[in-house]
Design an enzyme around this catalytic site. Structure first.
Site, mmCIF file in Angstrom:
data_model
loop_
_atom_site.group_PDB
_atom_site.id
_atom_site.type_symbol
_atom_site.label_atom_id
_atom_site.label_comp_id
_atom_site.label_asym_id
_atom_site.label_seq_id
_atom_site.Cartn_x
_atom_site.Cartn_y
_atom_site.Cartn_z
ATOM 1 N N HIS A 17 -44.021 -58.133 -41.819
ATOM 2 C CA HIS A 17 -44.866 -58.144 -43.023
ATOM 3 C C HIS A 17 -44.475 -57.094 -44.064
ATOM 4 O O HIS A 17 -45.015 -57.073 -45.151
ATOM 5 C CB HIS A 17 -46.343 -57.952 -42.659
ATOM 6 C CG HIS A 17 -46.688 -56.524 -42.337
ATOM 7 N ND1 HIS A 17 -46.261 -55.910 -41.197
ATOM 8 C CD2 HIS A 17 -47.390 -55.603 -43.023
ATOM 9 C CE1 HIS A 17 -46.688 -54.671 -41.185
ATOM 10 N NE2 HIS A 17 -47.378 -54.433 -42.279
HETATM 11 N N1 UDP Z 1 -52.597 -56.982 -35.465
HETATM 12 C C1 UDP Z 1 -53.611 -57.871 -35.148
HETATM 13 N N2 UDP Z 1 -53.361 -59.197 -35.299
HETATM 14 C C2 UDP Z 1 -52.177 -59.693 -35.737
HETATM 15 C C3 UDP Z 1 -51.147 -58.759 -36.062
HETATM 16 C C4 UDP Z 1 -51.394 -57.410 -35.940
HETATM 17 O O1 UDP Z 1 -54.686 -57.471 -34.705
HETATM 18 O O2 UDP Z 1 -52.032 -60.921 -35.850
HETATM 19 C C5 UDP Z 1 -52.867 -55.532 -35.331
HETATM 20 C C6 UDP Z 1 -51.870 -54.799 -34.461
HETATM 21 O O3 UDP Z 1 -52.221 -54.883 -33.091
HETATM 22 C C7 UDP Z 1 -51.926 -53.396 -35.035
HETATM 23 C C8 UDP Z 1 -52.230 -53.600 -36.487
HETATM 24 O O4 UDP Z 1 -52.728 -54.935 -36.604
HETATM 25 O O5 UDP Z 1 -52.970 -52.649 -34.483
HETATM 26 C C9 UDP Z 1 -50.997 -53.407 -37.302
HETATM 27 O O6 UDP Z 1 -51.233 -53.751 -38.617
HETATM 28 P P1 UDP Z 1 -50.063 -54.034 -39.643
HETATM 29 O O7 UDP Z 1 -48.869 -54.480 -38.895
HETATM 30 O O8 UDP Z 1 -50.634 -54.946 -40.678
HETATM 31 O O9 UDP Z 1 -49.854 -52.656 -40.374
HETATM 32 P P2 UDP Z 1 -48.937 -51.389 -40.082
HETATM 33 O O10 UDP Z 1 -49.290 -50.894 -38.727
HETATM 34 O O11 UDP Z 1 -47.522 -51.800 -40.206
HETATM 35 O O12 UDP Z 1 -49.349 -50.434 -41.157
#
Ligand code: UDP
Length: 366
Positions: free
Chosen positions: A203
């Site tokens: 993403h």
């Molecule tokens: N997550 C979720 N469902 C999904 C994909 C990710 O609950 O379909 C959770 C994942 O377990 C983690 C968080 O979302 O805790 C990560 O968010 P994201 O990847 O959007 O953001 P980043 O961590 O890269 O800032």
């Protein structure tokens, strides 16, 4: 004490949960603001429900405009709330526009800001998140660094030591509280088996908004899907970009699903043979839950997991991705053994309590 917590996105809701609970447990007055940066049910409300968080006191409907306009909107919408509520401190988490906008609005009203997950750096100033992190560190009175490495990053940037606190990461609290609720229901629902699939999430803007990079990543996934089942909960922004570039053919052999709720996400991470991701949070969760991770980026903020040999950087090039997977598969059992040495990588349970104790000591003693 009156404590304002500002969140806006899926990871902020998740990572702030233990802190929201701790604020209430210690009988402080919580003002909970959600900027609406993530607004649809599967990106926001599902996490509030699953993690049993109280409804936000303020839900701002900021629009998904350009980065700068979104930040400006967040500042402008937080300003009247902060003026009216006049909290003793404002807490933000991570690296989003909501965290930066909330911090600027607070600082302009001379309210102390506490930054949870302070000091993690990719050292890539082209990443919008990196700019946000660096600016928040400068604004914050309390930089709550999750790891020693993050603390050192802050010191190197000239943040005064009285503004840095090594606390551990709240994700450790989240996972400790939830681990007994991770079951295999989602595997039955999807008709997949433990350790027989790779979990994919993509993403990051630098991967999905760049046609060539997205093409390379999807090309690699297409090749891998000849050998192993790929499960891909597809972020709404990624879905949009795949359609825009006409890349949906690459997904033919991949089990592409809508994004899932938190319990399902953790189950998919824990039960995957490998995780391929560009998410920061998922790298951490894979490390804690014991699943080897391949990070589809050239650098990561969570260098601790790379150093321990349980997370591998590949960048976006198809050849590098497939080569790394072959290597990881070859050394799979050796990599698994390394997880025992990776315990406590992001600190130990009790981060939320440590953060609240620091706030109480520092603010009540003033
Ligand atoms: N997550 C979720 N469902 C999904 C994909 C990710 O609950 O379909 C959770 C994942 O377990 C983690 C968080 O979302 O805790 C990560 O968010 P994201 O990847 O959007 O953001 P980043 O961590 O890269 O800032």
């Amino acid at each position: 004490m009156k404590i304002c917590v500002i969140v806006g996105t899926r990871p902020e809701i998740i990572k702030m949960q233990p802190i929201l609970f701790e604020i209430k447990k210690r009988n402080h007055n919580l003002i909970f603001v959600h900027t609406g940066q993530h607004y649809d049910f599967m990106m926001s409300d599902i996490f509030i429900n699953e993690l049993k968080i109280s409804r936000p006191d303020y839900f701002l409907k900021v629009k998904t405009l350009s980065q700068s306009i979104q930040i400006a909107e967040i500042i402008a919408s937080c300003d009247p709330i902060l003026k009216a509520e006049n909290p003793d401190i404002v807490l933000v988490q991570g690296d989003t526009n909501s965290a930066l906008g909330g911090s600027i609005a607070s600082a302009k009203l001379d309210l102390p800001v506490g930054h949870v997950e302070a000091g993690c750096r990719s050292f890539d100033r082209h990443m919008p998140e990196e700019i946000n992190r660096v600016l928040i560190a400068d604004i914050a009175t309390f930089n709550f660094a999750p790891t020693e490495n993050c603390m050192i990053n802050l010191q190197r940037e000239g943040i005064k030591s009285e503004n840095i606190f090594l606390t551990g990461h709240p994700i450790v609290d989240v996972l400790s509280n939830i681990s007994n609720k991770i079951d295999t229901t989602v595997l039955y629902k999807l008709g997949i088996n433990q350790k027989k699939y790779y979990l994919i999430t993509i993403h990051r803007r630098e991967n999905i908004e760049n046609k060539e990079k997205l093409n390379e990543i999807l090309k690699a996934l297409d090749l891998i899907s000849d050998k192993v089942l790929l499960v891909f909960p597809c972020h709404p922004h990624t879905e949009l970009q795949i359609n825009k570039f006409g890349f949906s053919n690459y997904l033919k052999k991949i089990k592409t699903i809508k994004t899932v709720g938190y319990h399902e996400s953790l189950s998919l991470i824990q039960n995957a043979r490998l995780v391929l991701t560009d998410s920061g949070g998922i790298q951490q969760e894979a490390a804690i839950l014991g699943t080897p991770c391949i990070t589809l980026r050239n650098e990561t903020e969570w260098v601790e997991s790379i150093e321990k040999g349980i997370n591998f950087l590949t960048g976006h090039e198809s050849n590098n991705i497939t080569k790394t997977i072959t290597e990881v598969e070859k050394n799979y059992s050796t990599i698994q053994e390394k997880f025992t040495l990776a315990e406590g990588l992001f600190g130990h349970q009790g981060t939320a309590c440590r953060i609240l104790k620091i706030i109480e000591q520092e603010l009540l003693c003033r």
